[in-house]
Enzyme design. Structure first.
Site, PDB file in Angstrom:
ATOM      1  CE  LYS A  84      29.182  51.716  -8.230  1.00  0.00           C
ATOM      2  NZ  LYS A  84      28.806  50.427  -8.503  1.00  0.00           N
TER       3      LYS A  84
ATOM      4  CE1 TYR B 162      48.346  51.310  21.189  1.00  0.00           C
ATOM      5  CE2 TYR B 162      48.007  51.787  18.802  1.00  0.00           C
ATOM      6  CZ  TYR B 162      47.780  52.156  20.222  1.00  0.00           C
ATOM      7  OH  TYR B 162      47.266  53.176  20.569  1.00  0.00           O
TER       8      TYR B 162
END
Length: 822
Positions: free
Chosen positions: A492, A718
């Site tokens: 999965k 940033y």
């Protein structure tokens, strides 16, 4: 090879049972899945903790195989084929290989050590091939099974052999020595690999030296421990004169003393002393491991009395060894298998088996160069290659080279080009689409250019998936299971981020019993990719029930509402005995029928022929936490009680399963009929004592996009969250939080690895980039960067980020290309 099947009875001390005529054997096999098995195959049915090949004999007989070496004859098979019955089929394979080795009397080079065996073997093949017709171990075939299979590839036209031997514990090398019987021994670097199999370093070296028991010459790097072991070894096995041919950077008493080493422009210049003369040699590598491997090769050339000019000319042409087959996404929905650095008959057989196990599309194409060093005449060689291509049901062969072009009439489906450039000029007109393409060429053809043209273009960050590691981890957990316990493997979440379809193909090749996915669309993708294994859908939404039925998926049913919704659709489609899986909630309190709803479940299912209860399952909440083992035992007891009630009242005999990865290791008494392997397959265990037995599967890699030096006081990223306190060298890496790297991993919490050194992440992780401090690292633009893998591991990252490895792995976005290799 051409041997009479009945003549082998005395060789392997077998009892013959059968009614078929004796046949000439020209192919030895241990793999029931290989398309190369046929009427002239002798199949050794190996049986071990993880598998029993006897189970596949009926299928092999149907496919035309007539001769088998077995420990027992399967039911209803005795009159259908010839059987050589032995006590142990692995021992028989080794005895046969030892017998076959004794039919040939040319020199054999035997290599062992912890590191460098395969590289030295491949380099020696390159260095000596102008003068010898060489047979060598394919890839890294150096195990108790791989060595006999390698030896069996010898034929009468070879005049030099190079074989490697690998061991993991004591009492293994003596068996390999009897098979290889080397005349020239090479001991490569001794490291920490397989330390757990030995009491100490001395015991490991002593065991490896047994390969050289009857070897007239041993080549090795001098050091105190190895010298001591060799002194004792020579004294113990003084059956004939023996030469120890040594080299060293430090010990002037070595036969070859490397007295100077200098690195220039990624090359290493060495000055060495041999027989009281000084010589210079340029090695085209700068890393210490490659230099040491090249010096081992140098000593072989000196032993063979090559002149210094030839030695220099050949060694300076050494190349990085590609030791793996890679699977890559290609253009127009193609899948590319990259084996573009070798072309010999034995490795072609291996590559074709790999092609079959990894084929993404029904159509199979092979791009093949001229084949070298086969030991056969060209007439015989290309006849064998054509037969091999036919038996593997290859749809199209593209032959590149003058020799293969000259024998094009041997093939029924070949397109020929004299040169690689002719092929490249015609590549668009060939219209490759929806194909699995094996690209296999001798190094001199430079087929990596073809791979580059066929490969789907993505950005330079990749997640490399080691399929061998997945196989290893699968077999590790399988070895913990009782006989006849089935294995479901969870694929999965895109195979825990590693690539669902490709891993499912490998698991299908390993004959796993079930696959598990979370949602129907994951299962549909696998079915559309050609997966035939049964697939259970753990969290099916009622809207997906029609698709589940259409694609023959098997839903987990965890509520009365869900059961009634599925039964309604099943009745409308007139289904009968459609497999479903009943989930019981034993304490996880996520999904499942609780004890107070069990009667309603029984009443609904009783007498219902529309569906069939294929399995009953539950899920453990704390199987990885010793503090809560009492709760696990309560869950198991409740599961036993409730599942037994279902079985009794519904008169059914379903598969039962409750164990997950940690449960497999910690609660062996609750294996029932099946277990579910999850994150353990991908190399992660919550138990540190178990982690050392698992192999890393995924390595996330990128490159350096740019390097700059900033002065003290400047900032990075940033928010100016990193301020340089001194002149600092900064490298930018093209991977960010859009690729799955958590922003919390920035600001000097996390690191990457460049040139085997840690580089702290500075400033905030950006959407598509991150920056690292490389002030102390000699690196440049284009250099490789490890984001995670062996270091840092996903476990280390998870601990630092206060999360779990599952989240790290499944966060890697789909825009990161997955590259699969063996």
């Amino acid at each position: 090879m051409s041997l009479n099947s009945k003549d082998l009875i005395s060789v392997i001390n077998a009892k013959f049972v059968g009614s078929k005529e004796a046949v000439l054997i020209d192919h030895i096999s241990i793999d029931s899945r290989s398309l190369q098995n046929g009427s002239q195959t002798l199949f050794f049915a190996l049986s071990g903790v993880n598998n029993n090949a006897h189970l596949f004999i009926p299928d092999l007989i149907e496919k035309g195989v007539q001769n088998f070496v077995v420990q027992y004859i399967p039911e209803n098979c005795a009159e259908k084929a010839n059987f050589l019955v032995v006590e142990n089929t692995l021992n028989a394979l080794q005895e046969f290989a030892g017998y076959y080795r004794n039919l040939f009397h040319f020199p054999i080079i035997g290599l062992t050590g912890s590191n460098g065996k395969t590289i030295v073997k491949e380099w020696l093949n390159f260095l000596l091939s102008p003068d010898y017709n060489i047979v060598r171990s394919p890839k890294s075939y150096n195990s108790q099974v791989g060595v006999p299979l390698s030896i069996i590839s010898i034929n009468e036209n070879h005049n030099l052999g190079i074989f490697e031997a690998g061991i993991s514990t004591v009492n293994e090398m003596a068996k390999l020595e009897k098979i290889i019987k080397p005349n020239i021994g090479i001991l490569t670097s001794i490291g920490s690999a397989h330390d757990e199999g030995f009491l100490n370093l001395v015991q490991k070296i002593d065991e490896k030296l047994l390969l050289f028991k009857d070897c007239p010459i041993i080549i090795y790097q001098k050091n105190e421990v190895v010298d001591s072991c060799l002194t004792q070894f020579v004294a113990e096995y003084m059956t004939h004169p023996r030469k120890l041919f040594s080299w060293s950077f430090k010990d002037k008493n070595a036969d070859v003393f490397v007295q100077k080493k200098e690195i220039k422009n990624d090359h290493t210049q060495i000055e060495y002393r041999y027989k009281n003369e000084n010589f210079n040699l340029e090695i085209p590598f700068s890393d210490s491991a490659s230099v040491e491997n090249a010096i081992s090769c140098l000593l072989v050339l000196l032993h063979f009395n090559y002149d210094q000019t030839t030695i220099q000319n050949r060694i300076q042409m050494l190349y990085p060894v590609q030791m793996r087959l890679e699977v890559k996404n290609g253009i127009n929905n193609c899948s590319i298998i990259d084996d573009s650095y070798s072309s010999d008959f034995q490795s072609l057989k291996i590559a074709l088996d790999f092609l079959e196990s990894q084929k993404k599309n029904a159509s199979k194409t092979v791009i093949l160069s001229d084949i070298f060093q086969s030991g056969f005449s060209n007439e015989e060689l290309y006849s064998k290659v054509a037969d091999l291509i036919a038996s593997n049901k290859i749809n199209c062969v593209i032959g590149i080279g003058e020799t293969i072009s000259a024998f094009a009439d041997k093939f029924s489906n070949i397109i020929i080009f004299q040169t690689k450039n002719e092929f490249i000029d015609a590549i668009e007109s060939l219209n490759f689409h929806n194909e699995t393409i094996l690209v296999k060429g001798a190094r001199s053809f430079h087929f990596e250019e073809i791979v580059s043209l066929l490969e789907e273009k993505t950005h330079e960050t990749v997640l490399e998936i080691n399929l061998d590691a997945i196989s290893h981890n699968f077999n590790y957990f399988k070895s913990k299971l009782a006989a006849n316990v089935k294995m479901m493997v969870m694929v999965k979440a895109f195979g825990y981020g590693n690539g669902g379809l490709e891993i499912a193909k490998l698991l299908e090749h390993h004959k796993v019993d079930y696959l598990g996915v979370a949602f129907a669309d994951e299962g549909i993708t696998l079915k559309n990719g050609g997966i035939k294994l049964p697939i259970m859908v753990l969290n099916p939404e009622s809207t997906s029930f029609p698709s589940i039925i259409q694609y023959q998926l098997e839903p987990e049913i965890y509520s009365i509402k869900g059961l009634n919704a599925f039964l309604k659709i099943a009745r409308e489609k007139n289904l009968k005995d459609f497999p479903i899986h009943i989930k019981i909630d034993t304490g996880m309190h996520r999904l499942g029928f609780e004890e107070n709803t069990l009667q309603e479940l029984i009443d609904t299912l009783k007498g219902n022929s529309t569906v069939r209860v294929q399995s009953v399952l539950s899920h453990l909440a704390t199987s990885d936490d010793p503090k809560h083992y009492d709760f696990v035992n309560q869950q198991i007891a409740l599961f036993e009680k409730l599942s037994s009630r279902l079985i009794s009242e519904l008169h059914i005999n379903p598969i039962r399963h409750i164990l997950n990865t940690s449960g497999i290791s910690n609660f062996p008494n609750a294996q029932y009929n099946m277990v579910r392997l999850g994150i353990g397959l991908y190399g992660v265990s919550n138990d540190s004592s178990e982690q050392k037995y698992l192999e890393n599967v995924g390595t996330l890699k990128s490159i350096i996009s740019q390097v700059r030096t900033i002065p003290a006081g400047d900032s990075v990223g940033y928010g100016r969250r990193f301020m340089a306190e001194k002149e600092t060298k900064i490298a930018t890496i093209p991977i960010g939080y859009a690729d799955g790297i958590a922003r919390l991993w920035g600001n000097e919490v996390g690191f990457v690895v460049i040139k085997n050194q840690k580089a702290k992440i500075v400033g905030s992780v950006c959407m598509d980039m991150l920056m690292v401090n490389v002030t102390e690292i000699d690196c440049k633009e284009g250099d490789s960067v490890i984001i995670f893998g062996e270091s840092p591991t996903v476990i280390e990252m998870a601990e630092a980020l206060k999360t779990i490895p599952y989240e790290i792995m499944t966060s890697i976005s789909q825009r990161v290309k997955r590259v699969f290799f063996r």
